[in-house]
Design a protein around this motif. Structure first.
Motif, PDB file in Angstrom:
ATOM      1  N   LYS A   5      53.526  50.411  32.930  1.00 40.35           N
ATOM      2  CA  LYS A   5      53.858  49.776  31.644  1.00 40.35           C
ATOM      3  C   LYS A   5      53.678  48.259  31.728  1.00 40.35           C
ATOM      4  O   LYS A   5      53.141  47.634  30.807  1.00 40.35           O
ATOM      5  CB  LYS A   5      55.297  50.115  31.231  1.00 40.35           C
ATOM      6  CG  LYS A   5      55.535  51.568  30.873  1.00 40.35           C
ATOM      7  CD  LYS A   5      56.978  51.750  30.389  1.00 40.35           C
ATOM      8  CE  LYS A   5      57.291  53.203  30.066  1.00 40.35           C
ATOM      9  NZ  LYS A   5      57.454  54.034  31.254  1.00 40.35           N
TER      10      LYS A   5
ATOM     11  N   GLU B 101      49.291  64.838  27.602  1.00 40.19           N
ATOM     12  CA  GLU B 101      49.867  65.449  26.403  1.00 40.19           C
ATOM     13  C   GLU B 101      49.234  66.797  26.071  1.00 40.19           C
ATOM     14  O   GLU B 101      49.812  67.602  25.336  1.00 40.19           O
ATOM     15  CB  GLU B 101      49.717  64.491  25.211  1.00 40.19           C
ATOM     16  CG  GLU B 101      50.638  63.282  25.302  1.00 40.19           C
ATOM     17  CD  GLU B 101      50.049  62.042  24.645  1.00 40.19           C
ATOM     18  OE1 GLU B 101      50.260  61.860  23.430  1.00 40.19           O
ATOM     19  OE2 GLU B 101      49.388  61.258  25.360  1.00 40.19           O
TER      20      GLU B 101
ATOM     21  N   ARG C 233      60.053  58.045  22.499  1.00 42.10           N
ATOM     22  CA  ARG C 233      60.152  58.587  23.848  1.00 42.10           C
ATOM     23  C   ARG C 233      61.186  59.705  23.984  1.00 42.10           C
ATOM     24  O   ARG C 233      61.002  60.614  24.812  1.00 42.10           O
ATOM     25  CB  ARG C 233      60.450  57.473  24.847  1.00 42.10           C
ATOM     26  CG  ARG C 233      61.775  56.761  24.671  1.00 42.10           C
ATOM     27  CD  ARG C 233      61.927  55.658  25.687  1.00 42.10           C
ATOM     28  NE  ARG C 233      63.123  54.860  25.431  1.00 42.10           N
ATOM     29  CZ  ARG C 233      63.470  53.811  26.158  1.00 42.10           C
ATOM     30  NH1 ARG C 233      62.717  53.453  27.182  1.00 42.10           N
ATOM     31  NH2 ARG C 233      64.560  53.126  25.871  1.00 42.10           N
ATOM     32  N   GLU C 234      62.250  59.671  23.192  1.00 41.52           N
ATOM     33  CA  GLU C 234      63.256  60.728  23.302  1.00 41.52           C
ATOM     34  C   GLU C 234      62.714  62.079  22.860  1.00 41.52           C
ATOM     35  O   GLU C 234      63.165  63.126  23.328  1.00 41.52           O
ATOM     36  CB  GLU C 234      64.502  60.362  22.491  1.00 41.52           C
ATOM     37  CG  GLU C 234      65.287  59.200  23.093  1.00 41.52           C
ATOM     38  CD  GLU C 234      66.572  58.931  22.340  1.00 41.52           C
ATOM     39  OE1 GLU C 234      66.877  59.698  21.393  1.00 41.52           O
ATOM     40  OE2 GLU C 234      67.264  57.957  22.675  1.00 41.52           O
TER      41      GLU C 234
ATOM     42  N   ASN D 222      54.952  55.625  34.859  1.00 38.52           N
ATOM     43  CA  ASN D 222      56.053  54.869  35.459  1.00 38.52           C
ATOM     44  C   ASN D 222      56.119  53.460  34.876  1.00 38.52           C
ATOM     45  O   ASN D 222      55.214  53.029  34.135  1.00 38.52           O
ATOM     46  CB  ASN D 222      55.911  54.814  36.988  1.00 38.52           C
ATOM     47  CG  ASN D 222      54.573  54.232  37.423  1.00 38.52           C
ATOM     48  OD1 ASN D 222      54.152  53.185  36.952  1.00 38.52           O
ATOM     49  ND2 ASN D 222      53.893  54.913  38.335  1.00 38.52           N
ATOM     50  N   ASN D 223      57.180  52.726  35.212  1.00 41.12           N
ATOM     51  CA  ASN D 223      57.404  51.391  34.654  1.00 41.12           C
ATOM     52  C   ASN D 223      56.393  50.373  35.157  1.00 41.12           C
ATOM     53  O   ASN D 223      56.057  49.419  34.447  1.00 41.12           O
ATOM     54  CB  ASN D 223      58.826  50.925  34.980  1.00 41.12           C
ATOM     55  CG  ASN D 223      59.874  51.692  34.199  1.00 41.12           C
ATOM     56  OD1 ASN D 223      59.609  52.172  33.091  1.00 41.12           O
ATOM     57  ND2 ASN D 223      61.063  51.828  34.758  1.00 41.12           N
TER      58      ASN D 223
ATOM     59  N   ILE E  70      57.084  63.864  28.079  1.00 34.94           N
ATOM     60  CA  ILE E  70      56.507  63.243  29.275  1.00 34.94           C
ATOM     61  C   ILE E  70      56.312  61.756  29.019  1.00 34.94           C
ATOM     62  O   ILE E  70      56.134  61.317  27.877  1.00 34.94           O
ATOM     63  CB  ILE E  70      55.157  63.916  29.636  1.00 34.94           C
ATOM     64  CG1 ILE E  70      54.741  63.542  31.059  1.00 34.94           C
ATOM     65  CG2 ILE E  70      54.064  63.566  28.636  1.00 34.94           C
ATOM     66  CD1 ILE E  70      53.616  64.377  31.604  1.00 34.94           C
ATOM     67  N   ASP E  71      56.374  60.982  30.090  1.00 38.15           N
ATOM     68  CA  ASP E  71      56.087  59.551  30.027  1.00 38.15           C
ATOM     69  C   ASP E  71      54.570  59.382  30.134  1.00 38.15           C
ATOM     70  O   ASP E  71      53.988  59.612  31.200  1.00 38.15           O
ATOM     71  CB  ASP E  71      56.790  58.829  31.178  1.00 38.15           C
ATOM     72  CG  ASP E  71      56.611  57.304  31.118  1.00 38.15           C
ATOM     73  OD1 ASP E  71      55.723  56.845  30.382  1.00 38.15           O
ATOM     74  OD2 ASP E  71      57.348  56.604  31.824  1.00 38.15           O
TER      75      ASP E  71
ATOM     76  N   TYR F  31      55.612  54.230  21.724  1.00 38.87           N
ATOM     77  CA  TYR F  31      56.126  55.090  22.782  1.00 38.87           C
ATOM     78  C   TYR F  31      57.646  54.941  22.910  1.00 38.87           C
ATOM     79  O   TYR F  31      58.374  55.936  23.000  1.00 38.87           O
ATOM     80  CB  TYR F  31      55.463  54.765  24.120  1.00 38.87           C
ATOM     81  CG  TYR F  31      56.174  55.416  25.280  1.00 38.87           C
ATOM     82  CD1 TYR F  31      56.034  56.779  25.515  1.00 38.87           C
ATOM     83  CD2 TYR F  31      57.037  54.686  26.098  1.00 38.87           C
ATOM     84  CE1 TYR F  31      56.724  57.401  26.551  1.00 38.87           C
ATOM     85  CE2 TYR F  31      57.726  55.294  27.126  1.00 38.87           C
ATOM     86  CZ  TYR F  31      57.565  56.645  27.347  1.00 38.87           C
ATOM     87  OH  TYR F  31      58.261  57.258  28.357  1.00 38.87           O
ATOM     88  N   ILE F  32      58.130  53.693  22.916  1.00 43.05           N
ATOM     89  CA  ILE F  32      59.574  53.446  23.020  1.00 43.05           C
ATOM     90  C   ILE F  32      60.312  54.097  21.850  1.00 43.05           C
ATOM     91  O   ILE F  32      61.367  54.713  22.027  1.00 43.05           O
ATOM     92  CB  ILE F  32      59.849  51.924  23.062  1.00 43.05           C
ATOM     93  CG1 ILE F  32      59.322  51.341  24.382  1.00 43.05           C
ATOM     94  CG2 ILE F  32      61.341  51.635  22.914  1.00 43.05           C
ATOM     95  CD1 ILE F  32      59.306  49.825  24.424  1.00 43.05           C
TER      96      ILE F  32
END
Length: 384
Positions: A127, A212, A113-114, A123-124, A118-119, A109-110
């Motif tokens: 994670k 997604e 991610r750009e 949220n963090n 969508i995340d 994901y990291i």
């Protein structure tokens, strides 16, 4: 429960204790149950859904002063109390790869991610929870399973699942194959007329790919210009907030006519919807086997999914299952578009191929699953 009931009904393993879930008990009931098992002279313990160090266990441990062994599983507590060996079947662990306790899905994901709209973790905070619960916790579980002297059999429902947990190359690990039969026996063999829609059905949580879906559909429409193509989303949302995020995303992308949330279906009602679909879209990041893919294959509906290691080990050689790089929603849309463009003959070649026929036949009977487990238990538990 089907597997347990089948074995018990046939009275094949009367002196084995089966634990099929992660039920929890106060201290007194644990001791009472253990005493009863000793009275019955139970020789072996099999936990059919090993799920240690869970939130529920931690809460009950704190509130009821339960023994520490309970945190390693109720079955483990009984096994140690009986002085017996035990086996575990893994279902809810080993859903994605990890490196030293870091889930690879987070690393991917990291990395991507750009390019993602969508995340998928939302949220963090999620994670962090995911890192601890699905990363560090599962790493601890896999190390414990590997080195525990009490546990002499580890049953996986796919080779990829055991490999994810770094348990694939030890002697006490065993893949049950077939692990699960499909549930569509009443419809198997019927040929349904395909209609112009896709399906997605699963637990409607972010790591199953629900957020997604709208973006994949948006890209699919751009690729095909099929402005009326629909996807029927079926299942239950765990909470209203997530449902609202999903519906708002659909609205923001102006896909209200294309992405249709139909609610929860099960049994033949669900299977008939799947059987008439052109394709199952399945962008899940968590799976050890995937009953959804198995049912789609059995109903002659092709699937496009992410290339998770457990899924590759089960479905990687089937022409009706296309696996794409995780998080690559453009490639997923492209592969779905290719399926939609197939003429009827080419489409049928995929879903009615010999390899698909053989796979369905292999996964069509509970007796095969029961006998596989039963025969291995006789060897492992040395009980007759």
């Amino acid at each position: 429960m089907d597997l347990v009931e089948k074995i018990i009904k046939e009275n094949k393993l009367s002196n084995i204790l089966f634990l099929d879930d992660n039920s929890t008990h106060p201290k007194i009931l644990l001791k009472t149950t253990l005493n009863e098992l000793k009275r019955r002279n139970v020789k072996y313990v099999l936990d059919l859904n090993y799920w240690p160090l869970s939130y529920m266990q931690l809460n009950l441990y704190k509130k009821n002063s339960l023994p520490f062994l309970y945190l390693l599983g109720e079955a483990y507590y009984y096994s140690k109390g009986l002085g017996s060996k035990m086996g575990v079947m893994l279902q809810g662990v080993g859903l994605n790869e990890n490196i030293l306790g870091v889930p690879k899905v987070m690393l991917r994901y990291i990395k991507n991610r750009e390019a993602l709209p969508i995340d998928v973790f939302i949220n963090n905070r999620n994670k962090i929870i995911y890192f601890v619960y699905k990363g560090l916790r599962e790493r601890v579980i896999s190390i414990f399973l590997k080195y525990s002297r009490a546990i002499n059999r580890i049953y996986g429902i796919s080779y990829g699942q055991l490999k994810v947990l770094h348990l694939h190359d030890i002697n006490k690990s065993y893949v049950i194959e077939p692990a699960i039969p499909d549930s569509v026996s009443n419809l198997r063999g019927l040929k349904f007329k395909k209609r112009d829609y896709l399906v997605f059905y699963a637990r409607l949580i972010p790591l199953k790919g629900i957020l997604e879906i709208p973006f994949i559909m948006k890209r699919l429409i751009e690729l095909t210009n099929l402005k009326e193509i629909k996807i029927y989303v079926m299942g239950k949302f765990p909470n209203t907030d997530l449902k609202n995020i999903f519906l708002k995303t659909v609205q923001d992308l102006k896909l209200e006519d294309n992405v249709v949330y139909k609610g929860f279906f099960y049994g033949e009602e669900l299977y008939k919807i799947i059987a008439q679909a052109k394709c199952t879209l399945y962008p899940s990041h968590e799976d050890s086997f995937s009953l959804a893919i198995l049912e789609s294959v059995a109903l002659r509906t092709p699937v496009v999914a992410y290339d998770l290691l457990p899924l590759k080990s089960v479905y990687g050689n089937l022409p009706s299952v296309v696996l794409v790089k995780e998080f690559d929603i453009n490639e997923m849309a492209l592969q779905v578009s290719r399926i939609l463009r197939l003429n009827e003959d080419k489409y049928n070649e995929i879903v009615y191929s010999k390899s698909v026929d053989n796979f369905i036949e292999k996964h069509s009977n509970w007796d095969d699953v029961v006998n596989k487990l039963y025969n291995d238990l006789l060897r492992t538990a040395k009980i007759r």
